[in-house]
Design a protein around this motif. Sequence first.
Motif, PDB file in Angstrom:
ATOM      1  N   VAL A 149      40.752  40.612  48.782  1.00  0.00           N
ATOM      2  CA  VAL A 149      40.229  40.779  47.425  1.00  0.00           C
ATOM      3  C   VAL A 149      40.592  42.171  46.930  1.00  0.00           C
ATOM      4  O   VAL A 149      40.523  43.154  47.677  1.00  0.00           O
ATOM      5  CB  VAL A 149      38.699  40.586  47.386  1.00  0.00           C
ATOM      6  N   VAL A 150      40.991  42.258  45.668  1.00  0.00           N
ATOM      7  CA  VAL A 150      41.310  43.555  45.065  1.00  0.00           C
ATOM      8  C   VAL A 150      40.823  43.552  43.620  1.00  0.00           C
ATOM      9  O   VAL A 150      40.925  42.549  42.915  1.00  0.00           O
ATOM     10  CB  VAL A 150      42.827  43.849  45.131  1.00  0.00           C
ATOM     11  N   ALA A 151      40.247  44.678  43.203  1.00  0.00           N
ATOM     12  CA  ALA A 151      39.808  44.848  41.826  1.00  0.00           C
ATOM     13  C   ALA A 151      40.888  45.550  41.016  1.00  0.00           C
ATOM     14  O   ALA A 151      41.908  45.987  41.560  1.00  0.00           O
ATOM     15  CB  ALA A 151      38.498  45.626  41.786  1.00  0.00           C
ATOM     16  N   ALA A 152      40.653  45.659  39.686  1.00  0.00           N
ATOM     17  CA  ALA A 152      41.684  46.191  38.783  1.00  0.00           C
ATOM     18  C   ALA A 152      43.006  45.522  39.099  1.00  0.00           C
ATOM     19  O   ALA A 152      44.060  46.149  39.179  1.00  0.00           O
ATOM     20  CB  ALA A 152      41.789  47.706  38.899  1.00  0.00           C
ATOM     21  N   ALA A 153      42.959  44.212  39.243  1.00  0.00           N
ATOM     22  CA  ALA A 153      44.055  43.483  39.884  1.00  0.00           C
ATOM     23  C   ALA A 153      45.275  43.281  38.998  1.00  0.00           C
ATOM     24  O   ALA A 153      46.334  42.903  39.502  1.00  0.00           O
ATOM     25  CB  ALA A 153      43.553  42.130  40.397  1.00  0.00           C
ATOM     26  N   THR A 154      45.177  43.522  37.684  1.00  0.00           N
ATOM     27  CA  THR A 154      46.390  43.453  36.860  1.00  0.00           C
ATOM     28  C   THR A 154      47.064  44.812  36.755  1.00  0.00           C
ATOM     29  O   THR A 154      48.144  44.920  36.164  1.00  0.00           O
ATOM     30  CB  THR A 154      46.077  42.946  35.434  1.00  0.00           C
ATOM     31  N   GLY A 155      46.446  45.853  37.305  1.00  0.00           N
ATOM     32  CA  GLY A 155      47.057  47.171  37.310  1.00  0.00           C
ATOM     33  C   GLY A 155      48.180  47.247  38.319  1.00  0.00           C
ATOM     34  O   GLY A 155      48.408  46.318  39.106  1.00  0.00           O
ATOM     35  N   PRO A 156      48.903  48.365  38.342  1.00  0.00           N
ATOM     36  CA  PRO A 156      50.078  48.458  39.213  1.00  0.00           C
ATOM     37  C   PRO A 156      49.754  48.427  40.697  1.00  0.00           C
ATOM     38  O   PRO A 156      50.537  47.916  41.496  1.00  0.00           O
ATOM     39  CB  PRO A 156      50.716  49.794  38.806  1.00  0.00           C
ATOM     40  N   ALA A 170      48.233  35.689  53.531  1.00  0.00           N
ATOM     41  CA  ALA A 170      46.797  35.737  53.244  1.00  0.00           C
ATOM     42  C   ALA A 170      46.514  35.079  51.899  1.00  0.00           C
ATOM     43  O   ALA A 170      47.420  34.822  51.097  1.00  0.00           O
ATOM     44  CB  ALA A 170      46.301  37.174  53.258  1.00  0.00           C
ATOM     45  N   ARG A 171      45.243  34.838  51.650  1.00  0.00           N
ATOM     46  CA  ARG A 171      44.786  34.307  50.370  1.00  0.00           C
ATOM     47  C   ARG A 171      44.366  35.480  49.494  1.00  0.00           C
ATOM     48  O   ARG A 171      43.585  36.332  49.925  1.00  0.00           O
ATOM     49  CB  ARG A 171      43.619  33.350  50.596  1.00  0.00           C
ATOM     50  N   ALA A 172      44.870  35.544  48.255  1.00  0.00           N
ATOM     51  CA  ALA A 172      44.637  36.688  47.373  1.00  0.00           C
ATOM     52  C   ALA A 172      43.681  36.303  46.253  1.00  0.00           C
ATOM     53  O   ALA A 172      43.913  35.326  45.527  1.00  0.00           O
ATOM     54  CB  ALA A 172      45.944  37.187  46.791  1.00  0.00           C
ATOM     55  N   VAL A 173      42.623  37.094  46.109  1.00  0.00           N
ATOM     56  CA  VAL A 173      41.640  36.914  45.034  1.00  0.00           C
ATOM     57  C   VAL A 173      41.606  38.207  44.224  1.00  0.00           C
ATOM     58  O   VAL A 173      41.374  39.285  44.778  1.00  0.00           O
ATOM     59  CB  VAL A 173      40.241  36.601  45.578  1.00  0.00           C
ATOM     60  N   GLY A 174      41.849  38.100  42.929  1.00  0.00           N
ATOM     61  CA  GLY A 174      41.866  39.276  42.067  1.00  0.00           C
ATOM     62  C   GLY A 174      40.642  39.358  41.191  1.00  0.00           C
ATOM     63  O   GLY A 174      40.099  38.341  40.751  1.00  0.00           O
ATOM     64  N   ARG A 183      43.459  35.312  33.590  1.00  0.00           N
ATOM     65  CA  ARG A 183      44.467  34.250  33.514  1.00  0.00           C
ATOM     66  C   ARG A 183      45.817  34.756  34.022  1.00  0.00           C
ATOM     67  O   ARG A 183      46.543  34.023  34.716  1.00  0.00           O
ATOM     68  CB  ARG A 183      44.579  33.758  32.078  1.00  0.00           C
ATOM     69  N   ALA A 184      46.164  35.999  33.714  1.00  0.00           N
ATOM     70  CA  ALA A 184      47.442  36.545  34.159  1.00  0.00           C
ATOM     71  C   ALA A 184      47.537  36.619  35.679  1.00  0.00           C
ATOM     72  O   ALA A 184      48.621  36.496  36.251  1.00  0.00           O
ATOM     73  CB  ALA A 184      47.664  37.928  33.555  1.00  0.00           C
ATOM     74  N   LEU A 185      46.410  36.820  36.337  1.00  0.00           N
ATOM     75  CA  LEU A 185      46.435  36.959  37.795  1.00  0.00           C
ATOM     76  C   LEU A 185      46.964  35.702  38.475  1.00  0.00           C
ATOM     77  O   LEU A 185      47.747  35.785  39.429  1.00  0.00           O
ATOM     78  CB  LEU A 185      45.043  37.300  38.317  1.00  0.00           C
ATOM     79  N   ALA A 193      43.141  32.944  43.315  1.00  0.00           N
ATOM     80  CA  ALA A 193      41.943  32.827  42.487  1.00  0.00           C
ATOM     81  C   ALA A 193      41.725  34.152  41.784  1.00  0.00           C
ATOM     82  O   ALA A 193      42.206  35.205  42.224  1.00  0.00           O
ATOM     83  CB  ALA A 193      40.725  32.455  43.327  1.00  0.00           C
ATOM     84  N   ALA A 194      40.973  34.107  40.676  1.00  0.00           N
ATOM     85  CA  ALA A 194      40.684  35.315  39.913  1.00  0.00           C
ATOM     86  C   ALA A 194      39.302  35.197  39.290  1.00  0.00           C
ATOM     87  O   ALA A 194      38.877  34.096  38.900  1.00  0.00           O
ATOM     88  CB  ALA A 194      41.737  35.527  38.828  1.00  0.00           C
ATOM     89  N   VAL A 195      38.598  36.321  39.201  1.00  0.00           N
ATOM     90  CA  VAL A 195      37.250  36.347  38.634  1.00  0.00           C
ATOM     91  C   VAL A 195      37.140  37.492  37.647  1.00  0.00           C
ATOM     92  O   VAL A 195      37.859  38.498  37.736  1.00  0.00           O
ATOM     93  CB  VAL A 195      36.170  36.470  39.730  1.00  0.00           C
ATOM     94  N   ASP A 196      36.213  37.354  36.706  1.00  0.00           N
ATOM     95  CA  ASP A 196      36.018  38.304  35.612  1.00  0.00           C
ATOM     96  C   ASP A 196      34.794  39.165  35.895  1.00  0.00           C
ATOM     97  O   ASP A 196      33.669  38.674  35.877  1.00  0.00           O
ATOM     98  CB  ASP A 196      35.847  37.535  34.303  1.00  0.00           C
ATOM     99  N   HIS A 197      35.010  40.465  36.132  1.00  0.00           N
ATOM    100  CA  HIS A 197      33.868  41.325  36.460  1.00  0.00           C
ATOM    101  C   HIS A 197      33.001  41.621  35.238  1.00  0.00           C
ATOM    102  O   HIS A 197      31.899  42.156  35.377  1.00  0.00           O
ATOM    103  CB  HIS A 197      34.343  42.629  37.111  1.00  0.00           C
ATOM    104  N   ARG A 198      33.486  41.271  34.046  1.00  0.00           N
ATOM    105  CA  ARG A 198      32.682  41.466  32.835  1.00  0.00           C
ATOM    106  C   ARG A 198      31.802  40.261  32.526  1.00  0.00           C
ATOM    107  O   ARG A 198      30.945  40.326  31.648  1.00  0.00           O
ATOM    108  CB  ARG A 198      33.597  41.741  31.643  1.00  0.00           C
TER     109      ARG A 198
END
Length: 336
Positions: A149-156, A170-174, A183-185, A193-198
């Motif tokens: 899992v990584v946050a700020a996942a659309t950043g560089p 591995a399985r990547a969750v952004g 959606r971009a993730l 998978a991707a989740v919205d922290h907001r």
Amino acid sequence: MDSTQICLAQRPVGEPDASTFTTHIQPLPDLQDGQVALAIRYLSLDPYMRGRLSAAKSYADPVEIGAVMVGGTVGEVVESRFEGLAPGDVVLSYSGWQSAAIAEGSQVRKLDPSLAPVTTALGVLGMPGFTAYAGLLEIGRPQEGETVVVAAATGPVGSAVGQIARIKGARAVGIAGGPDKVRALTEQFGFDAAVDHRAPDFVDQLKAATPDGIDVYFENVGGHVFDGVRRQLNNRARMPVCGLVANYNLTSQPVGPDQLAGFLGQVLTKSLTVRGFIQDEFTRSHGRDFVRDMGAWLADGRVRYLEDIVEGLENAPAAFAGMLRGDNFGKLVIKV
């Protein structure tokens, strides 16, 4: 040559604003043997720069009041007194927030525009990409079938972490802020998978996206994102820590209960590995491998990247403040 320079006017309290920086036009000094004169074409804006605005003790010296703000740059050589570099060559340097600079020829790296867009030297093929590569592979050590899992996942950094994790099986969750980034993730970066922290149900989204828990959490945000993630950490999870951008503008301790004791209890009972790092400590051990691997992954399409390019050096202060709020979408670069 004259250089338009954005300098530190005063140390900000909280978020940087218009009063934090000032602009000067200064003539460059005469070129000496071993030096090159550069016309800066692109400037990288990165979260670490917020720490350089503070006088607090850190891993690097702060920018002095009145000094040019630091930053990685791509520039064109306009005059050279260094063997091996000629006018027209494009180089990576650390010239900061200015339109022209004098640099030591031995301290710049010549770029080949035919291999990749030169802006990638500030992002996926530069310091952010290397941060992801070294931190994930040396500290996170993802194994096939594990969940990363990584946050700020659309950043560089975050986008590279997720894509490298998938390359390693591995399985990547952004985690990102807002539906467009989420959606971009999955659609652009290939995260599983991707989740919205907001979102108000962020914690529930994260639980649903990590039904088998989290084996590696690449920490670059902190704040409420970390509070949600830590509940899902598995036994012997690994946590590389390269940044805490949610805290950079804070002027006091976060409001709420102190959760440090609870987290330290997790570190003990779950045998967690938590390791902070600054990317340059891995340059000797991983630098060449990074250039080889990331270059190959970009060439075959296994790693993709996004750039958020803002026109005009004068817009760097506002773009920088926006980046700290999460306004950018991809690697933030100023086209000088």
